[in-house]
Design an enzyme around this catalytic site. Structure first.
Site, short mmCIF file in Angstrom:
data_model
loop_
_atom_site.label_atom_id
_atom_site.label_comp_id
_atom_site.label_asym_id
_atom_site.label_seq_id
_atom_site.Cartn_x
_atom_site.Cartn_y
_atom_site.Cartn_z
CE LYS A 1 55.14 -67.14 77.56
NZ LYS A 1 54.55 -66.16 78.41
CB CYS B 1 25.05 -77.78 112.47
SG CYS B 1 26.37 -78.55 113.42
S1 IVH Z 1 58.35 -63.17 71.56
C1 IVH Z 1 55.67 -62.84 67.88
N1 IVH Z 1 60.01 -63.51 73.58
O1 IVH Z 1 55.06 -63.92 76.25
C2 IVH Z 1 56.40 -63.22 69.12
N2 IVH Z 1 57.73 -63.10 74.06
O2 IVH Z 1 52.76 -65.71 75.88
C3 IVH Z 1 56.15 -62.33 70.24
N3 IVH Z 1 57.21 -62.96 76.44
O3 IVH Z 1 53.08 -61.73 74.37
C4 IVH Z 1 56.68 -62.70 71.54
N4 IVH Z 1 59.25 -63.28 77.18
O4 IVH Z 1 54.53 -60.76 76.30
C5 IVH Z 1 58.74 -63.28 73.20
N5 IVH Z 1 61.58 -63.78 75.27
C6 IVH Z 1 60.32 -63.54 74.89
C7 IVH Z 1 59.30 -63.33 75.83
C8 IVH Z 1 58.00 -63.13 75.37
C9 IVH Z 1 58.01 -63.04 77.54
C10 IVH Z 1 55.76 -62.73 76.51
C11 IVH Z 1 55.20 -61.73 75.54
C12 IVH Z 1 54.20 -62.49 74.73
C13 IVH Z 1 53.83 -63.59 75.67
C14 IVH Z 1 53.21 -64.77 74.96
#
Ligand code: IVH
Length: 673
Positions: A117, A406
């Site tokens: 992520k 103080c």
């Molecule tokens: S998928 C419908 N894959 O995390 C699914 N998101 O907390 C959409 N993000 O809004 C997201 N890495 O900005 C996806 N490998 C990844 C990601 C990722 C970062 C972010 C993205 C999302 C947020 C959610």
């Protein structure tokens, strides 16, 4: 040259330059010297200048818009941009699995794709007939801001897809982010620092002048592909994204069970620290796109994906000021006030600096960029200062000579600095809050705000004054009424019947915690008896050491303290000892088992161990379901994760001290957010 020939040359140059950018920014394998690239780029620029009608949006010269935008237009996403549901531990991940498995039949294998992520900004890209035509921020997920000009400055986003017969419309989603080295460079140059790379990326994307965005060197990882005739799986989509020219994060995994997801998550918890960009978790997605479609979305997020977050991150931020907090025992604790940052699930803007020695060791100054983290997710602290990012002419920090509350001169004859003025309002406030606290007199309704108001109105200068307050005086305070004033008077009246050990604890004598107070009250059953106890007599009580004994005799040697006890008696306090089964309550840690991990701010491992043992606890090496507490310091290892999974209570050194009722090394909780 004829127009046709110009056109051909332009096409050739565009292709060569695009290939070179792709090799450089996506593959990280340059295929031509910078000088050659510049030379070809200039040739293309000249040709286009002479034949503006031949300029196409996918030309590398169009990566930078000429003019700053006036603002951004709000546009609707072609496909809504959903967010993700979060799981904060493996248990929540398992619950997610059983939720989706109730709705669809799980495949035999290749169930999940695990992706890192990326901690950046989500972006939606639209390619029409293979050409990048629109780049939009996430916005509210339905509409976002059209930032196409800025998107075009991101070199790892292709202006033209590497696809001979692309579908008419291709939607690509991914994360724009700022690599850590670029973040550091950027902040070095800026007076007003960005709090973290995510803010820097989001801020850059919304810059009105694309020439500035270009300098920021953002990057982009693609992770979602929407096309009409799509592959069958997320895994294939990622491969396809790579084929058509995107940078796709290489650390993805196709797995067949939740156990494998857990292994991936655990492996990356440490490994991610070596990456050149920030990640804040793992995204787990069902691989099969048919199943994804069947599962669909809740109001906010897909049912087929979840973000499994990593706890306790380190975050860079900037020190706005260094303040000092005066606690109830007069200890003056320096605190860094920082640009607010999101850290392990909360917003942090204060971090404990412990003492003058720690400040010296860190050489922390106002304006510094620092890395902060939560020790065991409890108290944020400064891990290190990035000296390279220090603003010019900053000056080293000196602790004040006088109490900020103080103005009394501070004493600095120990490792700690103290205000010795008994009537210092900060000390008085701390004392009154402690007096009213649950294990002391347990006075319901006497919280921090009321205490502050009473001191400010000069109605209370000592604990005993609380008991001479009149109903109308309390009722006249801000946010108080007659009803709550009455309740408080009743609670104060009831507290006079509290047993002697609670009063003893409430007096706030150094090193006398609620456990110690109980033991002492059994041997010395009244204030008079205790006031006459010698150090030797006190030390003879099992569980009472020299420090406690000395602190008690010292406290009773002060005339004002004896007067206070006299006053309490005449106010009608019972001060009667209560018989307590010492066997069970002998010490606060009786029969509790502890594990220690990481480097503690003040105590060595050995010291921590003997401290715990002194208070009746047991220290073991390995964590199990029988462990009650994990004492966590800096650079905590895998034990921390294990403790979280087992639901073991995590303690910082300061909290351990507090539990023992001993002098707080980290003075008071209110210094830590
Ligand atoms: S998928 C419908 N894959 O995390 C699914 N998101 O907390 C959409 N993000 O809004 C997201 N890495 O900005 C996806 N490998 C990844 C990601 C990722 C970062 C972010 C993205 C999302 C947020 C959610």
């Amino acid at each position: 040259m004829k127009k046709k020939a110009f056109e051909q040359r332009i096409e050739q140059l565009k292709e060569q330059l695009s290939k070179a950018s792709y090799a450089y920014y996506v593959l990280d394998e340059p295929i031509m010297e910078d000088e050659i690239y510049d030379h070809l780029y200039r040739e293309l620029q000249d040709l286009e200048q002479n034949h503006p009608e031949l300029i196409r949006p996918d030309s590398p010269t169009q990566r930078v818009g000429e003019y700053p935008a006036k603002g951004f237009q709000s546009v609707k996403h072609f496909v809504p941009l959903y967010s993700l549901e979060n799981a904060f531990n493996l248990e929540e991940l398992r619950q997610w699995e059983s939720r989706w498995q109730k709705l669809v039949k799980p495949p035999e294998k290749n169930i999940y794709v695990c992706e890192l992520k990326i901690d950046g900004s989500a972006i939606a890209l639209t390619y029409i007939d293979g050409i990048l035509t629109r780049g939009v921020t996430r916005g509210d997920g339905i509409s976002g801001e059209d930032i196409t000009q800025n998107i075009k400055t991101i070199q790892s986003i292709p202006l033209k897809l590497n696809w001979i017969n692309p579908p008419h419309r291709v939607e690509v989603r991914g994360e724009a982010f700022l690599p850590l080295d670029e973040f550091a460079k950027l902040n070095q140059e800026r007076e007003q620092k960005f709090a973290n790379p995510r803010n820097a990326a989001a801020g850059s994307l919304r810059q009105l002048d694309p020439r500035i965005v270009r300098q920021r060197r953002l990057s982009f990882f693609a992770y979602t592909l929407h096309i009409t005739e799509s592959p069958q799986s997320q895994w294939e989509c990622l491969d396809l994204l790579e084929e058509i020219g995107f940078l796709v994060n290489p650390h993805r995994a196709l797995v067949s069970s939740l156990e494998q997801v857990e292994l991936y998550y655990q492996a990356w918890e440490t490994e991610r620290k070596n990456l050149s960009y920030l990640t804040d978790g793992v995204v787990v997605k069902l691989n099969n796109l048919d199943l994804q479609e069947k599962l669909g979305f809740t109001r906010k997020a897909p049912r087929w994906a979840i973000a499994l977050k990593y706890p306790a991150q380190e975050m860079p931020t900037v020190v706005k000021a260094i303040a000092v907090n005066v606690g109830r025992t007069g200890i003056v604790t320096p605190v860094a006030l920082m640009e607010p940052v999101q850290l392990a699930g909360s917003i942090v803007q204060r971090a404990i600096l412990h003492n003058q020695d720690r400040i010296k060791e860190l050489d922390i100054r106002v304006g510094d960029t620092v890395i902060i983290r939560k020790a065991g997710e409890i108290i944020p602290e400064v891990v290190r200062v990035i000296h390279e990012l220090r603003p010019a002419n900053s000056i080293s920090y000196q602790m004040p000579d006088c109490c900020p509350e103080c103005a009394a001169p501070l004493s600095a004859n120990e490792t700690v600095i103290r205000c010795l003025n008994n009537s210092c309002p900060a000390i008085l406030k701390g004392n009154l809050i402690h007096w009213a606290s649950r294990d002391a007199l347990n006075i319901f309704g006497l919280g921090e705000k009321i205490v502050e108001a009473l001191i400010k109105a000069k109605l209370v200068q000592s604990i005993a004054d609380l008991y001479q307050l009149q109903l109308n005086q309390i009722a006249a305070l801000d946010r108080m009424g007659e009803k709550s004033a009455k309740k408080l008077i009743n609670a104060l009246e009831a507290s006079k019947m509290q047993p002697w050990h609670r009063v003893l604890y409430g007096l706030g004598i150094r090193h006398v915690g609620s456990g110690n107070a109980k033991i002492i009250s059994q041997q010395f059953a009244s204030p008079e008896l205790l006031s006459q106890a010698t150090i030797e007599q006190l030390k003879a009580i099992p569980g009472i050491g020299n420090e406690v004994a000395q602190a008690i005799t010292h406290w009773f040697s002060i005339a004002a303290h004896l007067e206070l006890l006299e006053r309490l008696k005449s106010l009608g306090f019972s001060l009667k000892a209560q018989k307590i089964e010492i066997e069970q309550t002998v010490t606060p840690f009786a029969a509790k088992s502890f594990v220690i991990t990481g480097t503690l701010p003040n105590l060595s491992r050995e010291q921590a161990k003997s401290f715990i043992e002194k208070y009746g606890g047991k220290v073991t090496e390995t964590i199990s379901s029988k462990t009650n507490y994990l004492l966590v310091g800096e650079k905590a290892g895998s034990k921390l994760e294990k403790a979280r999974n087992l639901g073991v209570t995590i303690l910082s050194e300061a909290e351990l001290m507090e539990m023992a009722g001993s002098e707080l090394v980290v003075e008071s909780k209110e210094t830590a957010l």
